[in-house]
Every structure is written in structure tokens, then in C-alpha cells.
Design a protein around this motif. Structure first.
Motif, PDB file in Angstrom:
ATOM      1  N   PRO A   1       0.823  -1.218   0.000  1.00 57.52           N
ATOM      2  CA  PRO A   1       0.000   0.000   0.000  1.00 57.52           C
ATOM      3  C   PRO A   1       0.853   1.263   0.000  1.00 57.52           C
ATOM      4  O   PRO A   1       1.995   1.270   0.480  1.00 57.52           O
ATOM      5  N   ASP A   2       0.275   2.346  -0.506  1.00 54.27           N
ATOM      6  CA  ASP A   2       1.003   3.613  -0.573  1.00 54.27           C
ATOM      7  C   ASP A   2       1.537   4.046   0.785  1.00 54.27           C
ATOM      8  O   ASP A   2       2.662   4.548   0.897  1.00 54.27           O
ATOM      9  N   VAL A   3       0.751   3.852   1.816  1.00 59.45           N
ATOM     10  CA  VAL A   3       1.162   4.323   3.137  1.00 59.45           C
ATOM     11  C   VAL A   3       2.449   3.640   3.606  1.00 59.45           C
ATOM     12  O   VAL A   3       3.294   4.245   4.265  1.00 59.45           O
ATOM     13  N   VAL A   4       2.631   2.375   3.222  1.00 58.02           N
ATOM     14  CA  VAL A   4       3.852   1.648   3.594  1.00 58.02           C
ATOM     15  C   VAL A   4       5.033   2.139   2.765  1.00 58.02           C
ATOM     16  O   VAL A   4       6.136   2.362   3.291  1.00 58.02           O
ATOM     17  N   LEU A   5       4.825   2.323   1.472  1.00 58.77           N
ATOM     18  CA  LEU A   5       5.904   2.796   0.607  1.00 58.77           C
ATOM     19  C   LEU A   5       6.341   4.217   0.995  1.00 58.77           C
ATOM     20  O   LEU A   5       7.531   4.536   0.979  1.00 58.77           O
ATOM     21  N   LEU A   6       5.382   5.054   1.337  1.00 60.45           N
ATOM     22  CA  LEU A   6       5.725   6.410   1.767  1.00 60.45           C
ATOM     23  C   LEU A   6       6.547   6.390   3.053  1.00 60.45           C
ATOM     24  O   LEU A   6       7.469   7.194   3.225  1.00 60.45           O
ATOM     25  N   ASP A   7       6.233   5.453   3.932  1.00 58.84           N
ATOM     26  CA  ASP A   7       6.998   5.329   5.171  1.00 58.84           C
ATOM     27  C   ASP A   7       8.431   4.893   4.875  1.00 58.84           C
ATOM     28  O   ASP A   7       9.385   5.365   5.515  1.00 58.84           O
ATOM     29  N   ILE A   8       8.584   3.984   3.909  1.00 57.62           N
ATOM     30  CA  ILE A   8       9.930   3.546   3.495  1.00 57.62           C
ATOM     31  C   ILE A   8      10.732   4.732   2.963  1.00 57.62           C
ATOM     32  O   ILE A   8      11.889   4.953   3.341  1.00 57.62           O
ATOM     33  N   ILE A   9      10.117   5.525   2.099  1.00 60.83           N
ATOM     34  CA  ILE A   9      10.817   6.648   1.476  1.00 60.83           C
ATOM     35  C   ILE A   9      11.213   7.691   2.527  1.00 60.83           C
ATOM     36  O   ILE A   9      12.310   8.261   2.478  1.00 60.83           O
ATOM     37  N   SER A  10      10.346   7.924   3.495  1.00 63.41           N
ATOM     38  CA  SER A  10      10.629   8.943   4.505  1.00 63.41           C
ATOM     39  C   SER A  10      11.796   8.557   5.400  1.00 63.41           C
ATOM     40  O   SER A  10      12.359   9.402   6.092  1.00 63.41           O
TER      41      SER A  10
END
Length: 534
Positions: free
Chosen positions: A77-86
Motif C-alpha cells: 500500500p502507498d502508506v507503507v511505501l511512503l513510510d519507506i521513502i521517509s
């Protein structure tokens, strides 16, 4: 060198003027760079560590590789990928756009961490820049591009590489961008020349900040700051080697309604009084500062107050600590009898008499020069201010002045009872014990009067141990043979891990961590060698 010579008594002496003054007095002007670098590294020591690192490694042991080559990570999910990027350095976060079309728009939606040292060719592996190094213009340009390319918000921005005097336009642009794009955690340090560089007032309109760390700047005149400027979410404020007036600091505290942690190190302006009137502050740390007075006026949530470093004492700038309304103040130190005056302005009724006391304080740390009679004689007055004290830490430094008389056991006996010693003191830690008569007299007084004393820890100075010298046993004998009031009290002896005396054990991270019940305890910092009690 005297830090006030390096930086100027008010922080506004030009570098060329100081170099010329050194030459006139027959001193090497290159020592200015040495002193400036020393102060800069001092600042770097107290900066918050970035939450991301370009050298971090991932544990690969036990990883099961999928042979079919299917990109299952991109299906998250986007929320997981965004957390990885941050959690990646800014450059690596931007590079995720090249992984797959699924990742391409995501990095612009993630909350980024920007650390300018990561943009150096070595990723900052060589350490902080020093005075003699040129300002890395390529890094300054990279920061500008990164801030402009991302719509925000930025959860962490760490800018320490640039001499802002050479990049005043960029500095103003960065602040405007960070305010507009909602930076949450900002570390902003100038490499100190010019040291009279004033921060843009725009910073005071950054309502998104939760932590702010400023180093080697001049705070702007608060009269020019917009009336409605506030830091509604700011919980932590760190000020390192800045030039500021008393009204500037008062303004910051007034406009930070949820501020819990305040750290001030090496304020450049002399004569600043810290007046604490805050309903949110829990921990205040002041280090190596030229401030004269600390006045706790109204701080109902304040639990810890630290005043470490000896600049004020060594330059004869005596200061006063006044404790008014601070009903939850539990931890206090390092007090310096003989170098500080202590005033407790709240009033407690005890047996029909008014006594100036701080009944909430349970842990106290002091630095006492036991060879200076006037300093030792003030210790009893200090202890009487804390009737419910449970743990006492005493550091005995190497004398910075000549002996002015010793205090023996008779003095303590004739001075009358001290309530906390008799009724509440359970632990005593004595650091850098050298066996002087004044030290022994103090410890024997505690041992013979302490009804509830459970533990006495004596850390013996390293210099007292030499091959074939049995003098230390003779110095310790009065303690081991003392008539202890509480027969079950345990005496523990340790060899100091410091060489040359050292200073009181202190760590600003531990001091602000409420998970450590007693932030002065030596066990948190060093592993000392145990000495058998004979």
C-alpha cells in the motif's frame, strides 16, 4: 583560550579585529581558527542526530530471495511505501522514482529528511566542516534544489555545512521555503563567521515546528517579529552558542505554549537572566553559559533543572538560582556552593516557623571545592533547602585556587542537624575522593547522622593509586571504621574511570530522558573498577 575572546563578549567582534588584536599582543593569530573549531565541535556535540544515514546497512542474513523476479514490494500500500521513502536520505528518496512507475510519484508525497552533509561527496563521513575549510557551494546549491523540488512537508532538516554569511540570500530563501512547506524538526547551524549574523524573522512564523535547534546565530530583535508569531507545537528548543538578549529568550518561551525541553549551551551575551514562567516545561538544561541568574518563577510541570559546566564559576561570574513555584521539581544540579547563591522564594510553614525550602527535590548534585573553606561552609545551608532529599551526588574537583583552610568533623557537629541528612537521605555518591580531611569529615558526618542511609558510594580519584603506595588505605580507614548510624548501610568503593580529575559525569541526552530515574548516576556513563572494602 577564553571563549569570550574567541567569540567576543557580545558576539559581534569581527574576525579581522580579533586577529589584529592577537598580533598586537604577540600571539599567533592562527590560534583563532583553533579556538573557533573547538567551539564549533562543541556545538556539534549537542546537536540532535539525523534520523537517516547514508551509510546504514540492511541485515541480509536469512533473507529469502524470490526466484520468479516478481516485484512484490511495489504491491504494498502507498502508506507503507511512503513510510519507506521517509526513512531514506533525501538523495536516495528521490532515486526511488527510478525503481518503477509505481514509485515515480511517491517521493513527492513523502515527508522527507534533508541533511546537507549527506550531499557531500563522501556523504559526510569525514565529519563536520571546520573553520579553515571553504563553504561547500555545491552542497548549498543542492539544498536549494532539494527544498524547491519537493512540495513538503519536511519532517527533518539538518543544515550545518554552510557559512551563512556567504549565502545570506539562500539562507532567507531556505527559511521562507521551510516555513511555507511545514518543516517539523529543524537543525540550523552557522559556521561562525560572521558571528553577528541575524536570523530572518520569518522563522518565527513557522507554526509547524516540533523541535528547533539553532547554533551560532544572533536572534532577531523580537520587536520586529509579527505580533501573532507563535510555535504552537514546539516541544523542544535547543540554543547553542547564540547571541541573544533576555527579552528574546522570554519571547521564545512565551510563544511556545507546549514547550517541554529547553537546552541552552554557551549563550554569547553576558548578563542574561533566565526567567522561567511556563506551564509546560519539564526539563531545562543550561551548559557553559554566561547567564547570571536563573529565576524559576512559575513552572508547575518542571521536573528537572540542570546547570552544568564551570564557565560562570571560573570567570567569577557568580550567579543566583531562585526557585519559586516549582512543586514537581525533583532533580536539581550541579549546584556550586561558593560559586552560586541559592534562594528558595516559596514559603513552607514548619512548626510555626517560616523556612525557605524546596520540599519536592529528591535528587541533588553539587560541585564542592573541599579545600576552600568558604565553599564547604555553604554546603550545610544548601542542604537545608531540601528537607526531603533522598539522593545526593557530590563531585570534588581539583582545586582551581589555593587552599583556604580545612573544615573538620567538629564544624559539622557544631553546625547543628540538617533535616534531610537525618530523616530522608538514602544514597550518597561522592566522586573524585582524594582523602583530604575536609572530604573525610563531610562523609563521616553523613554516615554518623544518617538514620535511613542505605548506600554510600565513594569513587576514588585515579591519581591516588600508585604502585607500592598504601596511602589510600589509610585515607579510607576513617570511613570504613566510622560509627555508622544505620548499621545496614552499604559502603561501596570504586576507582575513578577519569584521569586527571575529570569533570562531573553528565550527558544531556540522559538528562532529558525520563527513563533514567537518576541522570547523575555514574553507572550510566562509565564502568568503574570496584575496590574491595577492607
Amino acid at each position: 583560550m577564553d571563549p569570550r575572546v574567541i567569540l567576543g563578549p557580545s558576539g559581534i567582534i569581527s574576525r579581522s579585529d580579533i586577529r589584529a588584536d592577537l598580533e598586537r599582543h604577540g600571539q599567533d593569530p592562527e590560534t583563532l581558527d583553533l579556538g573557533s573549531n573547538m567551539m564549533l565541535h562543541f556545538v556539534y556535540k549537542y546537536l540532535p542526530a539525523p534520523p537517516v544515514s547514508p551509510t546504514a546497512t540492511l541485515p541480509l542474513a536469512g533473507t529469502s530471495w524470490v526466484p520468479d523476479g516478481v516485484d512484490r514490494i511495489s504491491r504494498l500500500p502507498d502508506v507503507v511505501l511512503l513510510d519507506i521513502i521517509s526513512r531514506l536520505p533525501a538523495k536516495d528518496a528521490a532515486r526511488t522514482a527510478a525503481l518503477a512507475s509505481r514509485w515515480r510519484p511517491l517521493w513527492r508525497s513523502a515527508t522527507l529528511a534533508i541533511v546537507d552533509s549527506h550531499m557531500l561527496p563522501d556523504g559526510g563521513a569525514s565529519g563536520p566542516f571546520i573553520i579553515g575549510a571553504p563553504s561547500p557551494r555545491v552542497v548549498t546549491a543542492s539544498v536549494s534544489r532539494a527544498l524547491a523540488a519537493h512540495p513538503g512537508p519536511f519532517h527533518f532538516v539538518h543544515l550545518t555545512c554552510s557559512n551563512m554569511d556567504e549565502h545570506r540570500g539562500e539562507m532567507a530563501s531556505w527559511i521562507n521555503t521551510l516555513v511555507a512547506k511545514g518543516v517539523q524538526d529543524l537543525v540550523f547551524v552557522n559556521r561562525p563567521w560572521s558571528i553577528d549574523l541575524c536570523l530572518p524573522t520569518t522563522l518565527f512564523s513557522c507554526a509547524s515546528l516540533t523541535r528547533l535547534c539553532l547554533g551560532v546565530f544572533m536572534l532577531p530583535d523580537t520587536a520586529a517579529v509579527p505580533h501573532g508569531a507563535r510555535f504552537p507545537y514546539l516541544r523542544e528548543l535547543i540554543l547553542c552558542l547564540n547571541t541573544m538578549e533576555e527579552r528574546d529568550l522570554a519571547f521564545l518561551l512565551e510563544r511556545s505554549p507546549v514547550l517541554e525541553f529547553l537546552f541552552i549551551m554557551g549563550n554569547q551575551a553576558g548578563g542574561v537572566r533566565l526567567r522561567l514562567a511556563s506551564h509546560s516545561l519539564r526539563c531545562v538544561q543550561l551548559g557553559f553559559s554566561f547567564s547570571e541568574d536563573i529565576d524559576v518563577v512559575d513552572a508547575p510541570r518542571l521536573e528537572r533543572l540542570f546547570h552544568f559546566g564551570e564557565l560562570a564559576h571560573s570567570h567569577r561570574m557568580d550567579n543566583t538560582i531562585k526557585i519559586g513555584r516549582a512543586p514537581n521539581l525533583r532533580v536539581l544540579g550541579y549546584l556550586q556552593p561558593g560559586g552560586q547563591e541559592l534562594g528558595i522564594s516559596n514559603t513552607v510553614i514548619v512548626a510555626g516557623n517560616k523556612e525557605n525550602t524546596a520540599p519536592s527535590v529528591q535528587i541533588l548534585a553539587m560541585v564542592v571545592q573541599f579545600g576552600v573553606r568558604s565553599a564547604v561552609k555553604k554546603v550545610a545551608d544548601f542542604l537545608r533547602c531540601f528537607p526531603n532529599l533522598e539522593t545526593l551526588h557530590v563531585h570534588s574537583p581539583i582545586l582551581s585556587e589555593e587552599h583556604t583552610g580545612k573544615v573538620n568533623l567538629k564544624f559539622w557537629q557544631e553546625d547543628g542537624p540538617i533535616k534531610c541528612v537525618v530523616q530522608s537521605m538514602k544514597k550518597v555518591f561522592f566522586y573524585e575522593f582524594r582523602g583530604s580531611r575536609s572530604e573525610v569529615a563531610f562523609l563521616k558526618f553523613i554516615a554518623e547522622r544518617g538514620r535511613v542511609l542505605e548506600q554510600v558510594v565513594v569513587v576514588v580519584a585515579e591519581e591516588c593509586f600508585s604502585p607500592g603506595d598504601d596511602g589510600m588505605n589509610a585515607k579510607l580507614k576513617p570511613l570504613t571504621s566510622a560509627k555508622w548510624n544505620n548499621k545496614s548501610c552499604k559502603l561501596q568503593l570504586f576507582k575513578s574511570p577519569f584521569s586527571g580529575g575529570g569533570g562531573p559525569a553528565y550527558c544531556h541526552q540522559i538528562a532529558a530522558d525520563f527513563g533514567f530515574a537518576d541522570p547523575f548516576d555514574l553507572q550510566y556513563y562509565y564502568k568503574a573498577e570496584r575496590i574491595p572494602v577492607s
